[in-house]
Design a protein around this motif. Sequence first.
Motif, PDB file in Angstrom:
ATOM      1  N   UNK A  46      29.239  87.820 -44.273  1.00  0.00           N
ATOM      2  CA  UNK A  46      28.276  86.378 -44.647  1.00  0.00           C
ATOM      3  C   UNK A  46      27.199  86.480 -43.504  1.00  0.00           C
ATOM      4  N   UNK A  47      27.372  86.668 -42.269  1.00  0.00           N
ATOM      5  CA  UNK A  47      26.111  87.095 -41.338  1.00  0.00           C
ATOM      6  C   UNK A  47      25.065  87.824 -42.015  1.00  0.00           C
ATOM      7  N   UNK A  48      25.623  89.074 -42.570  1.00  0.00           N
ATOM      8  CA  UNK A  48      24.601  89.815 -43.270  1.00  0.00           C
ATOM      9  C   UNK A  48      23.715  89.437 -44.513  1.00  0.00           C
ATOM     10  N   UNK A  49      24.368  88.348 -44.816  1.00  0.00           N
ATOM     11  CA  UNK A  49      23.507  87.880 -46.267  1.00  0.00           C
ATOM     12  C   UNK A  49      22.586  86.839 -45.706  1.00  0.00           C
ATOM     13  N   UNK A  50      22.441  86.538 -44.304  1.00  0.00           N
ATOM     14  CA  UNK A  50      21.610  85.689 -43.698  1.00  0.00           C
ATOM     15  C   UNK A  50      22.238  84.304 -43.173  1.00  0.00           C
ATOM     16  N   UNK A  51      23.495  84.046 -43.201  1.00  0.00           N
ATOM     17  CA  UNK A  51      24.005  82.802 -42.849  1.00  0.00           C
ATOM     18  C   UNK A  51      24.515  82.973 -41.350  1.00  0.00           C
ATOM     19  N   UNK A  52      24.405  81.609 -40.800  1.00  0.00           N
ATOM     20  CA  UNK A  52      25.088  81.354 -39.525  1.00  0.00           C
ATOM     21  C   UNK A  52      26.448  80.883 -39.909  1.00  0.00           C
ATOM     22  N   UNK A  53      27.367  81.712 -39.152  1.00  0.00           N
ATOM     23  CA  UNK A  53      28.646  81.469 -39.489  1.00  0.00           C
ATOM     24  C   UNK A  53      29.590  80.855 -38.322  1.00  0.00           C
ATOM     25  N   UNK A  54      30.019  79.542 -38.536  1.00  0.00           N
ATOM     26  CA  UNK A  54      30.596  79.060 -37.401  1.00  0.00           C
ATOM     27  C   UNK A  54      32.132  78.954 -37.858  1.00  0.00           C
ATOM     28  N   UNK A  55      33.179  79.291 -36.833  1.00  0.00           N
ATOM     29  CA  UNK A  55      34.579  79.482 -37.233  1.00  0.00           C
ATOM     30  C   UNK A  55      35.436  78.677 -35.816  1.00  0.00           C
ATOM     31  N   UNK A  56      35.625  77.695 -36.039  1.00  0.00           N
ATOM     32  CA  UNK A  56      36.228  76.967 -34.797  1.00  0.00           C
ATOM     33  C   UNK A  56      37.916  77.286 -34.951  1.00  0.00           C
ATOM     34  N   UNK A  57      38.740  77.311 -33.482  1.00  0.00           N
ATOM     35  CA  UNK A  57      39.796  76.827 -33.509  1.00  0.00           C
ATOM     36  C   UNK A  57      40.171  75.630 -33.669  1.00  0.00           C
ATOM     37  N   UNK A  58      40.726  75.307 -34.847  1.00  0.00           N
ATOM     38  CA  UNK A  58      41.001  73.886 -35.011  1.00  0.00           C
ATOM     39  C   UNK A  58      41.823  73.171 -33.993  1.00  0.00           C
ATOM     40  N   UNK A  59      41.811  71.867 -34.173  1.00  0.00           N
ATOM     41  CA  UNK A  59      42.463  71.143 -32.829  1.00  0.00           C
ATOM     42  C   UNK A  59      44.127  71.581 -32.874  1.00  0.00           C
ATOM     43  N   UNK A  60      44.445  71.835 -31.438  1.00  0.00           N
ATOM     44  CA  UNK A  60      45.986  72.122 -31.169  1.00  0.00           C
ATOM     45  C   UNK A  60      46.115  73.708 -31.353  1.00  0.00           C
ATOM     46  N   UNK A  61      45.002  74.385 -31.652  1.00  0.00           N
ATOM     47  CA  UNK A  61      45.298  75.724 -31.552  1.00  0.00           C
ATOM     48  C   UNK A  61      44.142  76.713 -30.811  1.00  0.00           C
ATOM     49  N   UNK A  62      44.754  77.940 -30.364  1.00  0.00           N
ATOM     50  CA  UNK A  62      43.880  78.782 -29.403  1.00  0.00           C
ATOM     51  C   UNK A  62      43.325  78.213 -28.340  1.00  0.00           C
ATOM     52  N   UNK A  63      42.098  78.257 -28.309  1.00  0.00           N
ATOM     53  CA  UNK A  63      41.506  77.796 -27.172  1.00  0.00           C
ATOM     54  C   UNK A  63      40.519  76.361 -27.183  1.00  0.00           C
ATOM     55  N   UNK A  64      41.156  75.548 -28.342  1.00  0.00           N
ATOM     56  CA  UNK A  64      40.942  74.317 -28.572  1.00  0.00           C
ATOM     57  C   UNK A  64      41.796  73.117 -27.860  1.00  0.00           C
ATOM     58  N   UNK A  65      41.214  72.101 -27.608  1.00  0.00           N
ATOM     59  CA  UNK A  65      42.152  70.993 -27.245  1.00  0.00           C
ATOM     60  C   UNK A  65      43.460  70.914 -27.810  1.00  0.00           C
ATOM     61  N   UNK A  66      44.540  70.383 -27.028  1.00  0.00           N
ATOM     62  CA  UNK A  66      45.807  70.228 -28.006  1.00  0.00           C
ATOM     63  C   UNK A  66      46.631  69.070 -27.393  1.00  0.00           C
ATOM     64  N   UNK A  67      46.118  67.889 -27.870  1.00  0.00           N
ATOM     65  CA  UNK A  67      46.855  66.514 -27.734  1.00  0.00           C
ATOM     66  C   UNK A  67      48.237  66.669 -28.367  1.00  0.00           C
ATOM     67  N   UNK A  68      49.122  66.098 -27.624  1.00  0.00           N
ATOM     68  CA  UNK A  68      50.651  66.249 -28.245  1.00  0.00           C
ATOM     69  C   UNK A  68      50.710  64.877 -29.139  1.00  0.00           C
ATOM     70  N   UNK A  69      50.102  64.002 -29.201  1.00  0.00           N
ATOM     71  CA  UNK A  69      50.092  62.872 -30.065  1.00  0.00           C
ATOM     72  C   UNK A  69      49.752  63.045 -31.608  1.00  0.00           C
ATOM     73  N   UNK A  70      50.773  62.979 -32.511  1.00  0.00           N
ATOM     74  CA  UNK A  70      50.373  63.446 -33.772  1.00  0.00           C
ATOM     75  C   UNK A  70      49.210  62.703 -34.422  1.00  0.00           C
ATOM     76  N   UNK A  71      49.007  61.428 -34.020  1.00  0.00           N
ATOM     77  CA  UNK A  71      47.840  60.502 -34.473  1.00  0.00           C
ATOM     78  C   UNK A  71      46.595  60.977 -34.182  1.00  0.00           C
ATOM     79  N   UNK A  72      46.362  62.196 -33.224  1.00  0.00           N
ATOM     80  CA  UNK A  72      45.213  62.619 -32.764  1.00  0.00           C
ATOM     81  C   UNK A  72      44.645  63.807 -34.046  1.00  0.00           C
ATOM     82  N   UNK A  73      45.594  63.822 -34.668  1.00  0.00           N
ATOM     83  CA  UNK A  73      45.410  64.844 -35.811  1.00  0.00           C
ATOM     84  C   UNK A  73      45.039  64.303 -37.134  1.00  0.00           C
TER      85      UNK A  73
END
Length: 339
Positions: free
Chosen positions: A60-87
């Motif tokens: 998709x980058x080769x099609x000329x698009x900027x591709x942004x792919x986050x680790x969503x909340x709670x995953x990988x290198x992203x913040x991991x709050x414990x309270x379900x309400x934060x999700x």
Amino acid sequence: MDPQIPESFNHRTEKLSTGRTYHFVDQLPVGYHPKRNATILCVHGFPDIWYGWRHQIGPWVHLGCRIVVPDMLGYGGTSKPSDPAEYSTKKLCTDLAALLDLLEVRKAVLIGHDWGSYTVGRFALWYPDRLHALIMLSVPYTPPSRQYMPIEKVAKRAPNLGYQVYFSNPKSSQDILSHLDKFLALVYQPPHSKSIDFTPLGVLEHLLLHAPDHKNPHLLTDKEYDYYRAQLSKGMVGPLNYYRTSKFRHDEELAAKLPANLPADLPYLFLWGTKDATATPFVINKSRKFISRYQDVAIEGRGHWLMVEAKDEVTQVIGNWLEGLTCSKPARHQEGSKL
């Protein structure tokens, strides 16, 4: 960008205006200019990470698009709050809007799979002016409900969602973390006649805690499996908190009086595998009523993990569809096609 080498992608970690820190891949095409190159924001589901889109980012980058792919909340290198309400989905969508703000992107194409599909569908309701187009994979669009129904009642009506009763119990976080190898092998099994159906009520918990270990075939290479295991070993509270938000989501949507219909002028595409138990014909057909510019593509013989099982089809179909948007508007209520 080598799908087998996670480090070959352009990784960033930034604090958003919402106060949460997100890790994401930000891949720019050659000669990128924000007014000439569209941005595609890819949102993963459960139990996935940014890496779920590894086969699509480069093409998709080769099609000329900027591709942004986050680790969503709670995953990988992203913040991991414990309270379900934060999700709650409202908060997740606010994070995604803040991510676009950080990147100085006013509008993007949003693509989601599994929980990511649900999230981008809600993003179109919370932030309708931030989308160029909406693409959902595997999980059909469902409108906000006026009546709250607890997951226990939902599972009685839809037995294939019985596993969500287990996920809604905080106990499942440690159970799954303690049996992560067995869990990943079950979740990433290919759709075939010997697949183990873990979706009915009580089955997944029994398989994890009491069934003997055995080698299940799965869709990941050894390198991919090791990467997923390392990322998900950081904790399963965050990923499973998505299943503990139904009341929060309902209350927020009811208070905001979110509409049932997606914006009438929003280009929309749904991709689904014919062997995917989560994409039932009943729910797919129901979703059509709420989407003016509905199009879908059924991928024959494929299951839930379309970006891996049907990586070339997904990459090509979405790429062609997006290129087509720049030439002409898709037909209203176009009948689904099959691959």
